[in-house]
Design an enzyme around this catalytic site. Structure first.
Site, PDB file in Angstrom:
ATOM      1  CB  SER A 157      -0.202   8.103   3.352  1.00 20.41           C
ATOM      2  OG  SER A 157      -0.433   7.551   4.633  1.00 20.41           O
ATOM      3  CE1 TYR A 170       5.147   6.813   3.928  1.00 20.99           C
ATOM      4  CE2 TYR A 170       3.231   7.219   5.314  1.00 20.99           C
ATOM      5  CZ  TYR A 170       3.796   6.637   4.197  1.00 20.99           C
ATOM      6  OH  TYR A 170       3.008   5.900   3.345  1.00 20.99           O
TER       7      TYR A 170
HETATM    8  P1  NDP Z   1       7.256  -0.971  -0.207  1.00 19.04           P
HETATM    9  O1  NDP Z   1       8.239  -0.616   0.838  1.00 19.04           O
HETATM   10  O2  NDP Z   1       6.833  -2.394  -0.361  1.00 19.04           O
HETATM   11  O3  NDP Z   1       7.694  -0.410  -1.619  1.00 19.04           O
HETATM   12  C1  NDP Z   1       8.263   0.861  -1.741  1.00 19.04           C
HETATM   13  C2  NDP Z   1       8.869   0.962  -3.103  1.00 19.04           C
HETATM   14  O4  NDP Z   1       9.606   2.175  -3.184  1.00 19.04           O
HETATM   15  C3  NDP Z   1       9.816  -0.182  -3.387  1.00 19.04           C
HETATM   16  O5  NDP Z   1       9.677  -0.614  -4.707  1.00 19.04           O
HETATM   17  C4  NDP Z   1      11.148   0.477  -3.164  1.00 19.04           C
HETATM   18  O6  NDP Z   1      12.207  -0.130  -3.878  1.00 19.04           O
HETATM   19  C5  NDP Z   1      10.888   1.877  -3.669  1.00 19.04           C
HETATM   20  N1  NDP Z   1      11.913   2.783  -3.164  1.00 19.04           N
HETATM   21  C6  NDP Z   1      12.217   3.066  -1.888  1.00 19.04           C
HETATM   22  N2  NDP Z   1      13.271   3.881  -1.835  1.00 19.04           N
HETATM   23  C7  NDP Z   1      13.642   4.124  -3.109  1.00 19.04           C
HETATM   24  C8  NDP Z   1      14.683   4.862  -3.706  1.00 19.04           C
HETATM   25  N3  NDP Z   1      15.592   5.525  -2.980  1.00 19.04           N
HETATM   26  N4  NDP Z   1      14.779   4.879  -5.049  1.00 19.04           N
HETATM   27  C9  NDP Z   1      13.899   4.204  -5.823  1.00 19.04           C
HETATM   28  N5  NDP Z   1      12.909   3.449  -5.310  1.00 19.04           N
HETATM   29  C10 NDP Z   1      12.788   3.415  -3.972  1.00 19.04           C
HETATM   30  O7  NDP Z   1       5.987  -0.067   0.108  1.00 19.04           O
HETATM   31  P2  NDP Z   1       4.527  -0.031  -0.504  1.00 19.04           P
HETATM   32  O8  NDP Z   1       4.435  -0.824  -1.748  1.00 19.04           O
HETATM   33  O9  NDP Z   1       3.620  -0.297   0.610  1.00 19.04           O
HETATM   34  O10 NDP Z   1       4.429   1.542  -0.811  1.00 19.04           O
HETATM   35  C11 NDP Z   1       4.182   2.083  -2.091  1.00 19.04           C
HETATM   36  C12 NDP Z   1       3.666   3.491  -1.894  1.00 19.04           C
HETATM   37  O11 NDP Z   1       2.400   3.436  -1.220  1.00 19.04           O
HETATM   38  C13 NDP Z   1       4.556   4.378  -1.032  1.00 19.04           C
HETATM   39  O12 NDP Z   1       4.574   5.676  -1.570  1.00 19.04           O
HETATM   40  C14 NDP Z   1       3.872   4.365   0.317  1.00 19.04           C
HETATM   41  O13 NDP Z   1       4.157   5.528   1.064  1.00 19.04           O
HETATM   42  C15 NDP Z   1       2.417   4.305  -0.102  1.00 19.04           C
HETATM   43  N6  NDP Z   1       1.494   3.801   0.910  1.00 19.04           N
HETATM   44  C16 NDP Z   1       1.526   2.479   1.296  1.00 19.04           C
HETATM   45  C17 NDP Z   1       0.622   2.010   2.236  1.00 19.04           C
HETATM   46  C18 NDP Z   1       0.617   0.578   2.700  1.00 19.04           C
HETATM   47  O14 NDP Z   1      -0.149   0.244   3.627  1.00 19.04           O
HETATM   48  N7  NDP Z   1       1.382  -0.309   2.113  1.00 19.04           N
HETATM   49  C19 NDP Z   1      -0.409   2.897   2.824  1.00 19.04           C
HETATM   50  C20 NDP Z   1      -0.338   4.260   2.347  1.00 19.04           C
HETATM   51  C21 NDP Z   1       0.575   4.672   1.415  1.00 19.04           C
HETATM   52  P3  NDP Z   1      12.945  -1.448  -3.290  1.00 19.04           P
HETATM   53  O15 NDP Z   1      12.096  -2.592  -3.752  1.00 19.04           O
HETATM   54  O16 NDP Z   1      14.257  -1.376  -3.927  1.00 19.04           O
HETATM   55  O17 NDP Z   1      12.991  -1.313  -1.811  1.00 19.04           O
END
Ligand code: NDP
Length: 255
Positions: A157, A170
């Protein structure tokens, strides 16, 4: 030549015959990556904590004509050693190797000054974003080493490169992710089988982004499917030889 996602044209069979595991594959960026990998020929293992979401992505992959995926439910907040070994055994039994691993799952925690940060939230964020990713990687290393050329991608990030007030665990977890990727990249570079890199997706229209920026108009941010060029590039052979790098998925277009 510097990689520019705006100019990258991946071949339609870029990931043919490659087995790729995506964590957090049920929603957001992980869902888009699973679909993009399948659309480019990969057999995808969909990991996440909510089976119904994984089943929806499974159906979407079959609808687009992709290879039949696998579903590997795993809650990273609670997973213990035997859960990772079960995942390894599932992949070993079905495919005998692993060619790609996208660590995408992540949690935001709270936006709070460090002085007041709740330590149980801290521990959960560090665990899901960093420790669980390492635990999974450790257990899957033998399968990655069975590949002719394996790619591990960690998700970073902007706040994992430059600290920002109130981003707490985070931000610190994303700095740790960058460090984890660098250390593992050096440790695996000698054998030349496994490459390890990071992607910073940049602000992307997902549930996490809406949670972090509730006042923002989501239409100002790209959809997850709009940022897949870097995910394809680092997962496939076009990035052969690149390890220890951290790329931005979004590059500002020059007009
Ligand atoms: P979302 O919240 O939409 O998705 C996060 C994902 O992680 C979901 O599929 C979620 O599952 C899964 N997850 C969370 N907790 C757990 C757990 N305990 N066990 C297994 N799976 C888990 O976020 P994003 O798609 O935006 O994020 C994806 C990645 O990108 C992350 O690492 C985030 O930090 C990073 N990121 C995102 C940015 C953005 O602007 N969107 C910017 C910078 C980095 P579930 O569907 O069940 O909740």
């Amino acid at each position: 030549m510097t990689f520019n996602p705006d100019n990258y044209e991946p071949a339609s069979d870029l990931l043919k015959d490659r087995v790729v595991l995506v964590t957090g594959a049920g929603s957001g960026i992980g869902r888009a990556a699973a679909l993009a990998y399948a659309a480019h020929g990969a057999t995808v293992i969909l990991s996440g904590r909510v089976v119904s979401k994984l089943e929806s992505v499974y159906d979407e992959i079959l609808e687009l004509g992709g290879d039949r995926p696998s579903i590997a439910p795993l809650n990273l907040a609670r997973a213990e050693a035997q859960d990772y070994f079960q995942l390894r055994d599932q992949i070993q039994g079905e495919y005998g190797r692993l060619d790609g691993l996208l660590h995408n799952a992540g949690v935001l925690g709270t936006r709070t000054p460090l002085e007041h940060y709740d330590m149980s939230t801290w521990a959960k964020v560090m665990h899901v974003n960093v420790t669980a990713a390492l635990a999974m990687t450790q257990v899957l290393m033998p399968l990655l080493n069975e590949s002719t050329s394996a790619s591990i991608i960690f998700t970073s990030s902007g706040v994992g490169r430059q600290g920002r007030a109130f981003w707490g665990a985070y931000a610190v977890s994303k700095f740790a992710t960058e460090g984890l990727a660098q250390v593992l990249a050096e440790e695996t570079s000698g054998a030349g089988i496994i490459r390890v890199n990071c992607i910073n997706p940049g602000g992307t229209r997902t549930a996490m982004r809406a949670d972090a920026y509730p006042a923002e108009d989501p239409r100002t941010k790209p959809m997850p499917e709009d940022i897949m060029a870097t995910y394809l590039y680092l997962m496939g052979p076009d990035s052969a030889g690149i390890t220890g790098a951290s790329l931005d998925a979004q590059v500002k277009k020059t007009v």
